[in-house]
Design a protein around this motif. Structure first.
Motif, PDB file in Angstrom:
ATOM      1  N   ARG A 157       0.828  -1.211   0.000  1.00 40.84           N
ATOM      2  CA  ARG A 157       0.000   0.000   0.000  1.00 40.84           C
ATOM      3  C   ARG A 157       0.859   1.256   0.000  1.00 40.84           C
ATOM      4  O   ARG A 157       0.581   2.228  -0.713  1.00 40.84           O
ATOM      5  N   GLU A 162       0.502   7.252  -7.273  1.00 46.19           N
ATOM      6  CA  GLU A 162      -0.416   7.746  -8.300  1.00 46.19           C
ATOM      7  C   GLU A 162       0.176   7.532  -9.695  1.00 46.19           C
ATOM      8  O   GLU A 162      -0.553   7.283 -10.657  1.00 46.19           O
ATOM      9  N   ILE A 165      -0.665   4.126 -10.872  1.00 47.18           N
ATOM     10  CA  ILE A 165      -2.053   4.048 -11.345  1.00 47.18           C
ATOM     11  C   ILE A 165      -2.174   4.662 -12.731  1.00 47.18           C
ATOM     12  O   ILE A 165      -2.849   4.121 -13.608  1.00 47.18           O
ATOM     13  N   GLU A 379     -10.948   6.180 -18.359  1.00 50.04           N
ATOM     14  CA  GLU A 379     -10.857   5.375 -17.143  1.00 50.04           C
ATOM     15  C   GLU A 379     -11.827   4.203 -17.218  1.00 50.04           C
ATOM     16  O   GLU A 379     -12.923   4.311 -17.751  1.00 50.04           O
ATOM     17  N   GLY A 382     -15.368   2.064 -12.483  1.00 47.73           N
ATOM     18  CA  GLY A 382     -14.809   2.063 -11.134  1.00 47.73           C
ATOM     19  C   GLY A 382     -13.682   3.062 -10.964  1.00 47.73           C
ATOM     20  O   GLY A 382     -13.278   3.356  -9.846  1.00 47.73           O
ATOM     21  N   ARG A 384     -10.165   5.229 -10.833  1.00 44.49           N
ATOM     22  CA  ARG A 384      -8.824   5.019 -10.308  1.00 44.49           C
ATOM     23  C   ARG A 384      -8.817   4.059  -9.120  1.00 44.49           C
ATOM     24  O   ARG A 384      -7.865   3.305  -8.936  1.00 44.49           O
ATOM     25  N   GLU A 385      -9.865   4.093  -8.319  1.00 46.07           N
ATOM     26  CA  GLU A 385      -9.878   3.222  -7.152  1.00 46.07           C
ATOM     27  C   GLU A 385      -9.909   1.754  -7.557  1.00 46.07           C
ATOM     28  O   GLU A 385      -9.278   0.902  -6.922  1.00 46.07           O
ATOM     29  N   ALA A 386     -10.648   1.443  -8.637  1.00 39.91           N
ATOM     30  CA  ALA A 386     -10.678   0.066  -9.121  1.00 39.91           C
ATOM     31  C   ALA A 386      -9.296  -0.373  -9.590  1.00 39.91           C
ATOM     32  O   ALA A 386      -8.864  -1.508  -9.347  1.00 39.91           O
ATOM     33  N   ARG A 388      -6.458   0.917  -8.525  1.00 39.24           N
ATOM     34  CA  ARG A 388      -5.620   0.811  -7.329  1.00 39.24           C
ATOM     35  C   ARG A 388      -5.783  -0.562  -6.670  1.00 39.24           C
ATOM     36  O   ARG A 388      -4.810  -1.224  -6.304  1.00 39.24           O
ATOM     37  N   GLN A 389      -7.030  -1.004  -6.530  1.00 40.41           N
ATOM     38  CA  GLN A 389      -7.276  -2.301  -5.903  1.00 40.41           C
ATOM     39  C   GLN A 389      -6.714  -3.447  -6.734  1.00 40.41           C
ATOM     40  O   GLN A 389      -6.196  -4.426  -6.202  1.00 40.41           O
TER      41      GLN A 389
END
Length: 416
Positions: A157, A162, A165, A379, A382, A384-386, A388-389
């Motif tokens: 983590r 960024e 990503i 994108e 979901g 950027r968060e998708a 990231r995960q």
């Protein structure tokens, strides 16, 4: 087996595909005796634990329900050996799955098959799989995820930036697109050939149609692009990075078929199709490209070669240009379709921070160095968060595989 009985089992198999863990287990084949064994005799010893043949047969039945290919008994045995090591590590760290977590995991898995937990267990029991077999499968997976999260989650983590990503948004594979492999012959326009070059290249293109070896030789002899050293091969590139008017034509070409002549500003090119990858993966759509152009003396001259080498040495990212070459460059941010064709073709082969010296101006007297600053892409669902995960899971998987290899190397494992 009746049709009614098979329907939920098919859903279970589909659920397994959807629920494939990011902490995939490497498979190492082990000998599996073909003679009959007592169900509760030992199949393998792992440090101070054992795996019985009953467990192997049960896991093999479960893998069959999940439509797993291959030698199911061999794979079942190795999965169970790996899981013993994983649970031993979880016990050492104090992160073994709790009863509550196991029941939640059972319910989540069953829900992926549109079944309740008890209905799910009833269906697999009808195929000979005991409820305890499935609960152990879930418990082992949760315990191992706890190990990996505890040991590596914070590190992964903290290391996820960024910029990572952004790169993943640009290059991560998505569905339903292609990559293309081309060979090219690029000839600069000069006062001597500007009246005849297009016709000459059209005749050459016709002569080289479906003749791959001769096209490569012609590229080595006549092309002015750096790709001439590879017989004109450009390398695989995302199809959606090729300018749209060319892309629409090129996807119709057969391997070895030539295309052109194509105007690239101060040069004219012909291309030959070498391959089109139409698998399930491709890059997300590029919406705009930011790039820098830096005029240099012709790279064929000593002065130009020195200037190009200095540019490579001094500039790592486009922002370096402001300090190293103030006023001697131009940065443009434009939609792909608005970029001059020769520059767009050069950019299609670059990663951010890379420089191409293929583009020329002033009848070849000027090399226009082209540097990719960034691509902006649509994108995924979901956002950027998708992404990231997804990156988090991928990096954890790498650590998990390495840890399991260490556990196996340090363990005492014997097969009965």
């Amino acid at each position: 087996m009746t049709h009614q009985k098979m329907t939920p089992i098919r859903r279970i198999a589909q659920a397994a595909a959807l629920a494939a863990t990011a902490l995939a287990l490497p498979f190492v084949a082990a000998p599996v005796p073909v003679a009959a064994q007592s169900p509760f005799s030992t199949a393998a010893r792992i440090n101070d634990s054992i795996v019985t043949w009953y467990e192997v047969e049960q896991r093999a039945l479960f893998l069959e329900i999940l439509r797993t290919p291959g030698d199911l008994r061999a794979e079942a045995l190795e999965q169970l050996v790996n899981e013993r090591l994983q649970v031993q590590e979880a016990g050492r760290m104090g992160v073994v799955a709790t009863p509550e977590a196991i029941e939640a995991g059972v319910a989540e898995f069953a829900a992926r098959a549109d079944l309740g937990p008890q209905e799910f267990l009833t269906n697999i029991a009808g195929e000979g799989v005991a409820p305890e077999t499935f609960r152990d499968f879930v418990a082992n997976g949760i315990s191992w995820r706890n190990v990996v999260q505890s040991r590596f989650g914070g590190r992964v983590r903290a290391g996820l930036t960024e910029a990572d990503i952004d790169e993943a948004l640009t290059f991560a594979p998505q569905l339903d697109a292609s990559q293309i492999l081309l060979a090219e012959i690029v000839v600069p326009l000069t006062p001597d050939n500007q009246e005849t070059l297009r016709d000459d290249l059209a005749r050459l293109m016709s002569d080289l149609n479906f003749d791959i070896d001769t096209f490569s030789e012609a590229a080595r002899r006549f092309s002015a692009a750096p790709t001439r050293d590879q017989g004109g091969l450009t390398g695989w590139r995302p199809l959606n990075a090729v300018p749209a008017p060319l892309r629409e034509d090129m996807i119709l070409l057969r391997t070895g078929e030539t295309y052109g002549p194509v105007s690239l500003g101060p040069a004219i090119a012909v291309f030959q199709m070498r391959g089109l990858s139409e698998g399930t993966f491709a890059l997300p759509p590029v919406t705009s490209v930011e790039y820098a152009t830096i005029p240099l003396p012709a790279r064929t001259t000593e002065e130009g070669a020195t200037a190009a080498a200095a540019l490579r040495a001094d500039i790592d990212v486009c922002d370096d240009l402001y300090g190293q070459r103030p006023g001697a460059f131009e940065i443009t941010d434009a939609a792909l379709g608005a970029i001059p064709r020769d520059i767009a073709m050069a950019l299609s082969t670059l990663d951010a921070g890379e420089i191409s010296f293929e583009v020329t101006r002033n009848a070849g007297a000027t090399t226009l160095a082209v540097m990719l600053c960034a691509r902006t892409v649509a994108e995924p669902e979901g956002g950027r968060e998708a992404v990231r995960q997804q990156l988090f899971s991928q990096r954890l998987e790498t650590y998990a595989e390495g840890l399991l290899e260490e556990l196996r190397a340090d363990a005492i494992i014997s097969y009965e």
